[in-house]
Design a protein around this motif. Structure first.
Motif, PDB file in Angstrom:
ATOM      1  N   LEU A  44       0.820  -1.215   0.000  1.00  0.00           N
ATOM      2  CA  LEU A  44       0.000   0.000   0.000  1.00  0.00           C
ATOM      3  C   LEU A  44       0.855   1.267   0.000  1.00  0.00           C
ATOM      4  O   LEU A  44       0.483   2.267  -0.615  1.00  0.00           O
ATOM      5  N   LYS A  45       2.002   1.219   0.658  1.00  0.00           N
ATOM      6  CA  LYS A  45       2.897   2.381   0.644  1.00  0.00           C
ATOM      7  C   LYS A  45       3.505   2.585  -0.740  1.00  0.00           C
ATOM      8  O   LYS A  45       3.610   3.709  -1.210  1.00  0.00           O
ATOM      9  N   ILE A  46       3.877   1.511  -1.384  1.00  0.00           N
ATOM     10  CA  ILE A  46       4.457   1.602  -2.729  1.00  0.00           C
ATOM     11  C   ILE A  46       3.434   2.155  -3.716  1.00  0.00           C
ATOM     12  O   ILE A  46       3.775   2.943  -4.599  1.00  0.00           O
ATOM     13  N   THR A  47       2.183   1.744  -3.556  1.00  0.00           N
ATOM     14  CA  THR A  47       1.140   2.174  -4.494  1.00  0.00           C
ATOM     15  C   THR A  47       0.450   3.467  -4.063  1.00  0.00           C
ATOM     16  O   THR A  47      -0.530   3.881  -4.677  1.00  0.00           O
ATOM     17  N   ASN A  48       0.959   4.093  -3.002  1.00  0.00           N
ATOM     18  CA  ASN A  48       0.398   5.349  -2.475  1.00  0.00           C
ATOM     19  C   ASN A  48      -1.082   5.242  -2.108  1.00  0.00           C
ATOM     20  O   ASN A  48      -1.848   6.172  -2.305  1.00  0.00           O
ATOM     21  N   ASN A  49      -1.475   4.092  -1.589  1.00  0.00           N
ATOM     22  CA  ASN A  49      -2.864   3.872  -1.169  1.00  0.00           C
ATOM     23  C   ASN A  49      -2.968   3.553   0.314  1.00  0.00           C
ATOM     24  O   ASN A  49      -3.951   2.978   0.756  1.00  0.00           O
ATOM     25  N   TYR A  50      -1.937   3.907   1.078  1.00  0.00           N
ATOM     26  CA  TYR A  50      -1.919   3.502   2.483  1.00  0.00           C
ATOM     27  C   TYR A  50      -2.933   4.276   3.315  1.00  0.00           C
ATOM     28  O   TYR A  50      -2.975   5.494   3.292  1.00  0.00           O
ATOM     29  N   SER A  51      -3.739   3.540   4.020  1.00  0.00           N
ATOM     30  CA  SER A  51      -4.601   4.048   5.087  1.00  0.00           C
ATOM     31  C   SER A  51      -4.906   2.842   5.970  1.00  0.00           C
ATOM     32  O   SER A  51      -4.788   1.698   5.521  1.00  0.00           O
ATOM     33  N   GLU A  52      -5.291   3.079   7.193  1.00  0.00           N
ATOM     34  CA  GLU A  52      -5.606   1.958   8.095  1.00  0.00           C
ATOM     35  C   GLU A  52      -6.762   1.122   7.551  1.00  0.00           C
ATOM     36  O   GLU A  52      -6.743  -0.095   7.645  1.00  0.00           O
ATOM     37  N   ASP A  53      -7.766   1.783   6.981  1.00  0.00           N
ATOM     38  CA  ASP A  53      -8.897   1.043   6.402  1.00  0.00           C
ATOM     39  C   ASP A  53      -8.445   0.156   5.247  1.00  0.00           C
ATOM     40  O   ASP A  53      -8.818  -1.020   5.181  1.00  0.00           O
ATOM     41  N   ASN A  54      -7.659   0.730   4.339  1.00  0.00           N
ATOM     42  CA  ASN A  54      -7.151  -0.052   3.213  1.00  0.00           C
ATOM     43  C   ASN A  54      -6.272  -1.203   3.695  1.00  0.00           C
ATOM     44  O   ASN A  54      -6.330  -2.311   3.153  1.00  0.00           O
ATOM     45  N   LEU A  55      -5.453  -0.937   4.708  1.00  0.00           N
ATOM     46  CA  LEU A  55      -4.582  -1.973   5.254  1.00  0.00           C
ATOM     47  C   LEU A  55      -5.411  -3.118   5.832  1.00  0.00           C
ATOM     48  O   LEU A  55      -5.164  -4.290   5.524  1.00  0.00           O
ATOM     49  N   ASN A  56      -6.396  -2.788   6.645  1.00  0.00           N
ATOM     50  CA  ASN A  56      -7.231  -3.828   7.260  1.00  0.00           C
ATOM     51  C   ASN A  56      -7.987  -4.644   6.213  1.00  0.00           C
ATOM     52  O   ASN A  56      -8.090  -5.867   6.319  1.00  0.00           O
ATOM     53  N   LYS A  57      -8.503  -3.979   5.185  1.00  0.00           N
ATOM     54  CA  LYS A  57      -9.220  -4.689   4.114  1.00  0.00           C
ATOM     55  C   LYS A  57      -8.281  -5.631   3.361  1.00  0.00           C
ATOM     56  O   LYS A  57      -8.628  -6.776   3.088  1.00  0.00           O
ATOM     57  N   LEU A  58      -7.115  -5.122   3.032  1.00  0.00           N
ATOM     58  CA  LEU A  58      -6.159  -5.934   2.277  1.00  0.00           C
ATOM     59  C   LEU A  58      -5.669  -7.120   3.094  1.00  0.00           C
ATOM     60  O   LEU A  58      -5.554  -8.238   2.577  1.00  0.00           O
ATOM     61  N   VAL A  59      -5.413  -6.902   4.376  1.00  0.00           N
ATOM     62  CA  VAL A  59      -4.967  -8.004   5.243  1.00  0.00           C
ATOM     63  C   VAL A  59      -6.032  -9.094   5.285  1.00  0.00           C
ATOM     64  O   VAL A  59      -5.719 -10.286   5.147  1.00  0.00           O
ATOM     65  N   GLU A  60      -7.283  -8.725   5.452  1.00  0.00           N
ATOM     66  CA  GLU A  60      -8.373  -9.709   5.475  1.00  0.00           C
ATOM     67  C   GLU A  60      -8.444 -10.480   4.163  1.00  0.00           C
ATOM     68  O   GLU A  60      -8.692 -11.685   4.155  1.00  0.00           O
ATOM     69  N   GLU A  61      -8.204  -9.769   3.077  1.00  0.00           N
ATOM     70  CA  GLU A  61      -8.311 -10.367   1.751  1.00  0.00           C
ATOM     71  C   GLU A  61      -7.177 -11.345   1.454  1.00  0.00           C
ATOM     72  O   GLU A  61      -7.405 -12.424   0.895  1.00  0.00           O
ATOM     73  N   ILE A  62      -5.937 -10.993   1.815  1.00  0.00           N
ATOM     74  CA  ILE A  62      -4.788 -11.805   1.397  1.00  0.00           C
ATOM     75  C   ILE A  62      -4.246 -12.754   2.464  1.00  0.00           C
ATOM     76  O   ILE A  62      -3.405 -13.601   2.153  1.00  0.00           O
TER      77      ILE A  62
END
Length: 147
Positions: A44-62
């Motif tokens: 998420l940091k590399i793609t400039n999409n970092y936020s806690e919400d995005n992080l939590n969603k991505l963690v659940e997904e992967i």
């Protein structure tokens, strides 16, 4: 001396695999969740999409996929080390023996988990483990034939 070191590396890696199997479900979940969170955070940091919400969603997904990749990778490495040892001793059917050996270790690995609180043994995990060793063995075989 080289032979001894190679055999010891193989034995140590089997020890790592089995020690992970003896971990209780809370420990293994915490470890894999931490790895997943780190991977997701970097992405998420590399793609400039970092936020806690995005992080939590991505963690659940992967998270489930990361756990399966870990199984695959453990046994990919086991196949590498097994092949190195078998090459050292000039085994004739090293590809077949590598796969059989990895299947046996994967079966023991899952059997251990049956007796650990909160863990389950899974034929699916044995198949994922085995696929890691088969992929390495096939890649090695193809490389040797092309070379």
């Amino acid at each position: 001396m080289k032979r001894i070191i190679k055999v010891l590396l193989l034995i140590c890696w089997i020890g790592v695999i089995f020690s992970l199997s003896f971990q209780k479900s809370e420990e293994t979940s915490k470890t894999s969740f931490g790895v997943t969170r780190s991977v997701a955070s970097i992405y998420l940091k590399i793609t400039n999409n970092y936020s806690e919400d995005n992080l939590n969603k991505l963690v659940e997904e992967i998270h489930p996929m990361i756990r399966k990749v870990a199984h695959f990778s453990e046994f990919f490495i086991l196949a590498i080390l097994t092949m190195v040892v078998l090459n050292e001793f000039k085994f004739k059917y090293k590809y077949l023996y590598t796969i059989i050996f990895c299947i046996v270790i994967a079966s023991f690995d899952e059997s251990i988990q049956y007796f650990v609180d909160g863990r389950v043994s899974s034929l699916k995990d044995v198949l994922i483990d085995t696929s890691g060793s088969i992929v390495y063995t096939l890649l090695n075989y193809i490389y040797k034939k092309v070379k």
